[in-house]
Design an enzyme around this catalytic site. Structure first.
Site, PDB file in Angstrom:
ATOM      1  N   GLU A 263      -5.782   9.207  17.417  1.00  0.00           N
ATOM      2  CA  GLU A 263      -6.250  10.602  17.517  1.00  0.00           C
ATOM      3  C   GLU A 263      -7.074  10.967  16.283  1.00  0.00           C
ATOM      4  OE1 GLU A 263      -3.107   9.653  18.021  1.00  0.00           O
ATOM      5  OE2 GLU A 263      -2.916   9.981  20.176  1.00  0.00           O
TER       6      GLU A 263
ATOM      7  N   GLN B 289       0.831  -1.195   0.000  1.00  0.00           N
ATOM      8  CA  GLN B 289       0.000   0.000   0.000  1.00  0.00           C
ATOM      9  C   GLN B 289       0.879   1.264   0.000  1.00  0.00           C
ATOM     10  OE1 GLN B 289      -1.853   0.737   3.784  1.00  0.00           O
ATOM     11  NE2 GLN B 289      -3.592   1.807   2.900  1.00  0.00           N
ATOM     12  N   GLY B 290       0.829   2.034  -1.061  1.00  0.00           N
ATOM     13  CA  GLY B 290       1.636   3.257  -1.145  1.00  0.00           C
ATOM     14  C   GLY B 290       0.795   4.492  -0.857  1.00  0.00           C
ATOM     15  N   TYR B 291       0.507   4.710   0.407  1.00  0.00           N
ATOM     16  CA  TYR B 291      -0.256   5.898   0.805  1.00  0.00           C
ATOM     17  C   TYR B 291       0.676   6.929   1.473  1.00  0.00           C
ATOM     18  CZ  TYR B 291      -5.157   4.192   0.179  1.00  0.00           C
ATOM     19  OH  TYR B 291      -6.367   3.766  -0.318  1.00  0.00           O
ATOM     20  N   SER B 292       1.232   6.567   2.648  1.00  0.00           N
ATOM     21  CA  SER B 292       1.959   7.542   3.480  1.00  0.00           C
ATOM     22  C   SER B 292       3.239   8.035   2.816  1.00  0.00           C
ATOM     23  CB  SER B 292       2.338   6.913   4.822  1.00  0.00           C
ATOM     24  OG  SER B 292       1.214   6.359   5.439  1.00  0.00           O
TER      25      SER B 292
ATOM     26  N   GLU C 124      -9.478  -1.199   5.400  1.00  0.00           N
ATOM     27  CA  GLU C 124      -8.240  -1.394   6.166  1.00  0.00           C
ATOM     28  C   GLU C 124      -8.542  -1.261   7.660  1.00  0.00           C
ATOM     29  OE1 GLU C 124      -5.098   1.422   5.376  1.00  0.00           O
ATOM     30  OE2 GLU C 124      -3.680   0.324   6.629  1.00  0.00           O
TER      31      GLU C 124
ATOM     32  N   SER D 267       4.404  -1.184   4.197  1.00  0.00           N
ATOM     33  CA  SER D 267       4.553  -2.535   4.749  1.00  0.00           C
ATOM     34  C   SER D 267       4.877  -3.531   3.648  1.00  0.00           C
ATOM     35  CB  SER D 267       3.270  -2.974   5.461  1.00  0.00           C
ATOM     36  OG  SER D 267       3.020  -2.141   6.552  1.00  0.00           O
TER      37      SER D 267
HETATM   38  C1  LIG Z   1       3.169  -0.854  11.539  1.00  0.00           C
HETATM   39  C2  LIG Z   1       2.803   0.204  10.532  1.00  0.00           C
HETATM   40  C3  LIG Z   1       2.526  -0.176   9.220  1.00  0.00           C
HETATM   41  C4  LIG Z   1       2.203   0.799   8.273  1.00  0.00           C
HETATM   42  N1  LIG Z   1       1.990   0.386   6.989  1.00  0.00           N
HETATM   43  C5  LIG Z   1       1.731   1.304   6.037  1.00  0.00           C
HETATM   44  C6  LIG Z   1       1.586   0.913   4.665  1.00  0.00           C
HETATM   45  O1  LIG Z   1       1.679  -0.272   4.324  1.00  0.00           O
HETATM   46  N2  LIG Z   1       1.364   1.861   3.749  1.00  0.00           N
HETATM   47  C7  LIG Z   1       1.248   3.183   4.076  1.00  0.00           C
HETATM   48  O2  LIG Z   1       1.007   3.992   3.183  1.00  0.00           O
HETATM   49  N3  LIG Z   1       1.399   3.602   5.354  1.00  0.00           N
HETATM   50  C8  LIG Z   1       1.644   2.695   6.344  1.00  0.00           C
HETATM   51  N4  LIG Z   1       1.818   3.094   7.658  1.00  0.00           N
HETATM   52  C9  LIG Z   1       1.804   4.537   7.962  1.00  0.00           C
HETATM   53  C10 LIG Z   1       0.616   4.994   8.774  1.00  0.00           C
HETATM   54  O3  LIG Z   1      -0.551   5.047   7.985  1.00  0.00           O
HETATM   55  C11 LIG Z   1       0.987   6.398   9.340  1.00  0.00           C
HETATM   56  O4  LIG Z   1       2.052   6.197  10.251  1.00  0.00           O
HETATM   57  C12 LIG Z   1      -0.158   7.062  10.047  1.00  0.00           C
HETATM   58  O5  LIG Z   1      -1.168   7.429   9.133  1.00  0.00           O
HETATM   59  C13 LIG Z   1       0.305   8.322  10.823  1.00  0.00           C
HETATM   60  O6  LIG Z   1       1.021   9.177   9.999  1.00  0.00           O
HETATM   61  P1  LIG Z   1       2.471   9.708  10.444  1.00  0.00           P
HETATM   62  O7  LIG Z   1       3.293   8.538  10.847  1.00  0.00           O
HETATM   63  O8  LIG Z   1       2.984  10.576   9.374  1.00  0.00           O
HETATM   64  O9  LIG Z   1       2.211  10.559  11.781  1.00  0.00           O
HETATM   65  P2  LIG Z   1       1.735  12.073  11.850  1.00  0.00           P
HETATM   66  O10 LIG Z   1       0.592  12.291  10.937  1.00  0.00           O
HETATM   67  O11 LIG Z   1       2.931  12.958  11.685  1.00  0.00           O
HETATM   68  O12 LIG Z   1       1.215  12.163  13.346  1.00  0.00           O
HETATM   69  C14 LIG Z   1       2.088  12.376  14.461  1.00  0.00           C
HETATM   70  C15 LIG Z   1       1.240  12.501  15.709  1.00  0.00           C
HETATM   71  O13 LIG Z   1       0.376  13.649  15.598  1.00  0.00           O
HETATM   72  C16 LIG Z   1      -0.973  13.267  15.803  1.00  0.00           C
HETATM   73  N5  LIG Z   1      -1.856  14.049  14.922  1.00  0.00           N
HETATM   74  C17 LIG Z   1      -1.645  14.330  13.605  1.00  0.00           C
HETATM   75  N6  LIG Z   1      -2.670  15.060  13.110  1.00  0.00           N
HETATM   76  C18 LIG Z   1      -3.558  15.209  14.128  1.00  0.00           C
HETATM   77  C19 LIG Z   1      -4.826  15.846  14.238  1.00  0.00           C
HETATM   78  N7  LIG Z   1      -5.394  16.469  13.201  1.00  0.00           N
HETATM   79  N8  LIG Z   1      -5.455  15.797  15.437  1.00  0.00           N
HETATM   80  C20 LIG Z   1      -4.915  15.163  16.500  1.00  0.00           C
HETATM   81  N9  LIG Z   1      -3.703  14.545  16.449  1.00  0.00           N
HETATM   82  C21 LIG Z   1      -3.038  14.561  15.287  1.00  0.00           C
HETATM   83  C22 LIG Z   1      -1.044  11.810  15.429  1.00  0.00           C
HETATM   84  O14 LIG Z   1      -2.128  11.159  16.065  1.00  0.00           O
HETATM   85  C23 LIG Z   1       0.303  11.301  15.922  1.00  0.00           C
HETATM   86  O15 LIG Z   1       0.244  11.000  17.295  1.00  0.00           O
HETATM   87  C24 LIG Z   1       2.138   2.165   8.634  1.00  0.00           C
HETATM   88  C25 LIG Z   1       2.409   2.538   9.959  1.00  0.00           C
HETATM   89  C26 LIG Z   1       2.744   1.597  10.894  1.00  0.00           C
HETATM   90  C27 LIG Z   1       3.047   2.033  12.294  1.00  0.00           C
END
Ligand SMILES: Cc1cc2nc3c(=O)[nH]c(=O)nc-3n(C[C@H](O)[C@H](O)[C@H](O)COP(=O)(O)OP(=O)(O)OC[C@H]3O[C@@H](n4cnc5c(N)ncnc54)[C@H](O)[C@@H]3O)c2cc1C
Length: 392
Positions: free
Chosen positions: A376, A131-134, A249, A166
């Site tokens: 959150e 999955q290429g989202y983040s 998901e 992942s």
């Molecule tokens: C084990 C694992 C597998 C993953 N696999 C994939 C994958 O296969 N493909 C993919 O694309 N992504 C994947 N991800 C990424 C995952 O979707 C992101 O980590 C997640 O969406 C959070 O984004 P970020 O890490 O950039 O954190 P950030 O968005 O930078 O958030 C940092 C902190 O700020 C808080 N925060 C941010 N915005 C708000 C708001 N508006 N209100 C309140 N709090 C807020 C968050 O809750 C968090 O605590 C994976 C992550 C993990 C841990």
């Protein structure tokens, strides 16, 4: 009802005759999971056979239509099949992002050709998806993604970077969000694109986790050529597909809250001992009882939501509620497994069959409230779309 009981009898008999004995034992580690794909090495002949037999019957995706490799079962029949598999202790024949995430999106938004091309290989476990989202600057605020796909005639040229992808280093294909219109408001210039990870210009770099494992990667795209026909849904309307996929998901992640494993009370009794058949530690006993009651209630909530969804009465935002609670529940379960496992639970290289993986699994569970959208973010969705609270 009589038909359903007949189906139950037949399914039970088929499972008993076709599920190899080794595929009825609890998973001991990640290698026991079958992910399929071009490069997958089966751990045993039993694992290969189990996938082959279930796929031939369409039961890796029991509710998908038969023409796309599914079993064509009704929701009630699929529920019975799952219950019978649980009773026999059958392992999942196939774990797959294709089944959990991409498949439902293709069934709703794919063209007939796309469905015919991609769904049957997903059902048979032939193609493994990632999955290429983040991206480095687009996680919770996913719509800020910057990976771009530029129109180059009959194909797109994709450039940019994804992160936390992942199993990107093991996947065959990727479903990827790309920006196709940089001038449009951020949610309106995104498209949903599928491409082969072997395409020239795709590279991955594993990221090491606190658990000592490395299940995900940074993923780079450098002038990757992607045929235009690989867009799912309309160009610049990929956000709709992306959101729909996210609901699946999140529902998938929520179910880890009720994953069957060795009962917590049993783990505690085995490692801490009992006094006249009762756990001596009254606090732990109460915590386990509270967890089991909450897990039971959550299982019922999942059932009810399924029924509401079938009646088209469920809010799409319900998946945020389930994801939030399922993730918290699974984290609690792992905290309790650490308490219940006694000193053995702290072993880093312990014998896995004796619970020696508990510490790594406990650390892995910390990610449940991040992956698929953080807790959150789910609470924000619940506040806005379910409770309809006024915005800040
Ligand atoms: C084990 C694992 C597998 C993953 N696999 C994939 C994958 O296969 N493909 C993919 O694309 N992504 C994947 N991800 C990424 C995952 O979707 C992101 O980590 C997640 O969406 C959070 O984004 P970020 O890490 O950039 O954190 P950030 O968005 O930078 O958030 C940092 C902190 O700020 C808080 N925060 C941010 N915005 C708000 C708001 N508006 N209100 C309140 N709090 C807020 C968050 O809750 C968090 O605590 C994976 C992550 C993990 C841990």
């Amino acid at each position: 009802m009589a038909d359903l009981e007949q189906f139950r009898t037949q399914a039970r008999a088929w499972l008993a005759a076709n599920c190899p004995a080794a595929m009825r034992l609890p998973l001991e580690d990640d290698e026991d999971r079958c992910w399929g794909g071009r490069n997958f090495k089966f751990k045993s002949e039993g694992q290969r056979l189990w996938l082959e037999r279930m796929a031939a019957r369409g039961w890796t995706v029991p509710e998908w239509p038969r023409e796309y490799g599914g079993g064509g079962l009704s929701r009630e029949e699929a529920k019975i099949l799952r219950a019978e598999m649980r009773k026999l202790g059958c392992r999942s024949p196939l774990d797959s992002f294709g089944i959990w995430m991409l498949g439902p999106a293709l069934l709703k938004y794919g063209t007939p050709e796309q469905k015919r091309q991609y769904l049957p290989p997903i059902a048979r476990g032939e193609i493994r998806w990632c999955q290429g989202y983040s991206e480095p600057n687009a996680g919770s605020d996913l719509a800020s993604l910057a990976t771009r796909a530029e129109d180059a005639g009959d194909h797109f040229l994709v450039n940019g970077q994804k992160v936390w992808t992942s199993y990107a280093d093991k996947a065959d294909w990727i479903f990827c969000l790309v920006r196709t219109d940089r001038a449009a408001p951020k949610h309106l210039g995104i498209s949903f694109l599928l491409f082969d990870m072997r395409s020239p210009g795709v590279s991955t770099k594993p990221i090491l986790l606190i658990s000592g494992k490395s299940p995900f990667c940074e993923t780079f795209f450098d002038n990757v050529r992607v045929p235009k026909g690989n867009i799912v849904g309309e160009i610049n309307k990929g956000w709709e597909v992306a959101k729909y996929l996210l609901t699946h998901e999140r529902e998938m992640i929520s179910s880890i809250g009720v994953t069957a494993g060795r009962p917590l009370g049993q783990v505690a009794a085995d490692s801490l001992g009992t006094d006249a058949g009762i756990l001596a530690d009254t606090c732990l006993r109460a915590d386990i009882a509270r967890f089991e009651i909450d897990a039971f209630a959550f299982r019922l909530a999942l059932e009810r939501t399924g029924d509401l969804a079938k009646a088209k009465q469920a809010s799409p935002a319900i998946s945020s509620m389930l994801k939030y609670y399922g993730a918290e529940l699974n984290k609690r379960r792992h905290e309790l497994l650490m308490s219940a496992g006694g000193a053995e639970a702290l072993e880093w290289e312990g014998q896995r069959s004796r619970g020696g993986d508990a510490a790594r699994s406990w650390l892995r569970s910390k990610a449940n409230s991040i992956e698929g959208g953080t807790s959150e973010v789910q609470l924000n969705v619940i506040a806005k779309r379910i409770l309809e609270l006024p915005g800040a």
